[in-house]
Design a protein around this motif. Sequence first.
Motif, short mmCIF file in Angstrom:
data_model
loop_
_atom_site.label_atom_id
_atom_site.label_comp_id
_atom_site.label_asym_id
_atom_site.label_seq_id
_atom_site.Cartn_x
_atom_site.Cartn_y
_atom_site.Cartn_z
N ARG B 100 0.87 -1.18 0.00
CA ARG B 100 0.00 0.00 0.00
C ARG B 100 0.91 1.22 0.00
O ARG B 100 1.80 1.33 0.85
N LEU B 115 -5.21 16.46 0.68
CA LEU B 115 -5.70 15.09 0.47
C LEU B 115 -5.59 14.72 -1.00
O LEU B 115 -5.16 13.62 -1.36
N ALA B 119 -2.81 12.15 -2.75
CA ALA B 119 -3.33 11.05 -3.58
C ALA B 119 -2.58 11.02 -4.91
O ALA B 119 -2.24 9.96 -5.43
N ASN B 123 -0.22 7.99 -6.28
CA ASN B 123 -0.52 7.45 -7.61
C ASN B 123 0.67 7.55 -8.56
O ASN B 123 0.89 6.66 -9.40
N GLU B 140 -2.06 -1.00 -3.72
CA GLU B 140 -3.15 -0.06 -3.46
C GLU B 140 -2.56 1.26 -2.97
O GLU B 140 -1.40 1.31 -2.55
N THR B 141 -3.36 2.28 -3.05
CA THR B 141 -2.86 3.59 -2.63
C THR B 141 -3.81 4.18 -1.59
O THR B 141 -4.99 3.84 -1.54
N ILE B 142 -3.27 5.04 -0.78
CA ILE B 142 -4.09 5.76 0.20
C ILE B 142 -3.49 7.15 0.37
O ILE B 142 -2.27 7.32 0.33
N SER B 143 -4.36 8.12 0.53
CA SER B 143 -3.88 9.48 0.78
C SER B 143 -4.00 9.79 2.26
O SER B 143 -5.08 9.68 2.84
N ASN B 144 -2.88 10.17 2.85
CA ASN B 144 -2.92 10.63 4.24
C ASN B 144 -3.06 12.15 4.32
O ASN B 144 -3.09 12.70 5.41
N GLY B 145 -3.10 12.79 3.15
CA GLY B 145 -3.12 14.25 3.19
C GLY B 145 -1.93 14.76 3.98
O GLY B 145 -0.81 14.27 3.82
#
Lengths: 432, 176
Positions: B100, B115, B119, B123, B140-145
């Motif tokens: 991730r 955010l 992202a 990406n 997979e990706t996630i944005s923690n801002g």
Amino acid sequence: MKRFLTVLILTVFAAGAAAAQPVIDINQGHLNPLPVATPPFIGAAPAEAQTGAEIAAVVEADLERSGLFRPINHTAFIEQITDLDLKPRFEDWRVINANALLTGDVEMSSDARMRVSFRLWDVFGEQELLGLTFVTTPENWRRVAHKIADAVYEELTGEMGYFDSRIVFVSESGPRLSRSKRLAIMDQDGANLRFLTNGDYTVLTPRFSPSSQTIAYLSYQNTKPQVHLFDIETGRHEMLGNIPNMTFAPRFSPDGNSLALTLEDSGNSDIYLMDLRSRQMSRLTTGSAIDTSPTFSPDGRQIVFESDRSGSQQLYIMNIDGSDVRRISFGSGRYATPVWSPRGDLIAFTKIASGRFSIGVMRQDGSGERLLADGFRAEGPTWSPNGRVLMFWREERGSTPGVWSVDLTGQNLRRVETPGAASDPAWSPLLQ
Amino acid sequence: MTCLQGIAMKFKVVLVAMSVLAVAACASDEPVVENTPPAATPTPPPQRVTAVPGSVEDFQETAGDRVFFDYDQFDLRSDARATLDRQASWLSQYGNVTVRIHGNADERGTREYNLALAARRANSARDYLVSRGVAASRIETISNGEEQPVCSASTEECWALNRNATTVIVAGAVTS
């Protein structure tokens, strides 16, 4: 719950035409706040007198905080109010320079109801301006106080009040590298604080529905950050729809039936509209730019948002179907988090320029930009229900964030009391 | 007895810098004779513990789990591409590993924009790994801002560290 207050109009001692009644020019008021006397409301029994004193104190604090009124120190009072239905001795109040006098009375009835009556007096004109009675249950005394403050504010400024309202915000604790962020709600004056999440996961950017009964917010409860809904009455948290993507930046439409939000797909963020009944989504923006932070115009027909399509964050307005997009911000710097005033005339925003953050307002055609407050970080304005005051969060370098409020004139900048660090405030509409 | 010797007698250990000060203070021309302090037992250099191949630690050591970005940017710098090349090669070696990628932003943007920006960063890293042959289904990706800083000060140095995409192994690594 909705109709827990009964309002009666007291017989007004009409003393001729309202000739020179005290009127506050809200654009000048801060320079010369109106002296007002708010003696404790009368109560025959000790419990009634106690509540009466507490109500008067809450009204007084509301009026003072607005910056438009200057409460007179009680030790200066000469007359002691003992009967709400007797005219006050105006000369006793004139001599201490009270322009307005608020008198009131609390009665508990045998059926566990409470009657709170008040009269607002024009001391120099020697006439009654307003008289109302609220009938409710005793535990609602704070809301009665805020409603009285709203009535006084309305009578003396000609503007709708904003004291009977709430703030939802993010309460922060712990060190910066492991900060805990909880959803919290409180009355506009900081009373009745409640935490709505336990801090096990980060929450951000809560926003009220127009009924003030639902809060949309960003939650990291699941792996992906996504918009959740919280129902204040039932206490139920719910993920919005079954969307695999990140969703964020939620805002309710003025009718409460839909939500504008941002959905991220493969790194690209665009604005969508979700029908809250069918949970159907329609896409409003396209293209590879970051399009986010949408908010509705008060008539629900337009959306203002930010986009970096020009190369940096700027403000744009589009119709509710995504058509007729036009840029409105052209000043130097980046513009973000636009919020339409409830009156519809102004748009508040965050501006980033020369390494500083500011809170400002502009007209909806982008003209008349005025900056009201700034800081190392100052972000996320939210309007008071009457469109006169902005709340936002602010943080100085190396410090922790706090919530602040400022009048539309740029005066009366104040820290809003919160338990510890706080950010992302959202102001509810007037409660119903 | 010179004044320096007097000082040397008082203090068993005389630091070189201190004796220089003392010389200056005494303004003496006499040569200073001192015993060389006994040699200390050298502390052994930190033992380089080789991580178990295929473990999370191995990934972090041999590939590097973090790439950094310029202010308000999400395109990959050459140092970021080098790190991602190593990540891709490591991931091709350990085909069961899924990851991730957490995108992160510094505190100098607005929260919602950050955010979206974070992202984009996650990406960018993901797209690069895919272009280097890592199956998209493994990432997979996630944005923690701006919510997960790794450096707490409000300084240029910390902001540079907080603008990153961090690849975290979700499953399939060898247990170390």
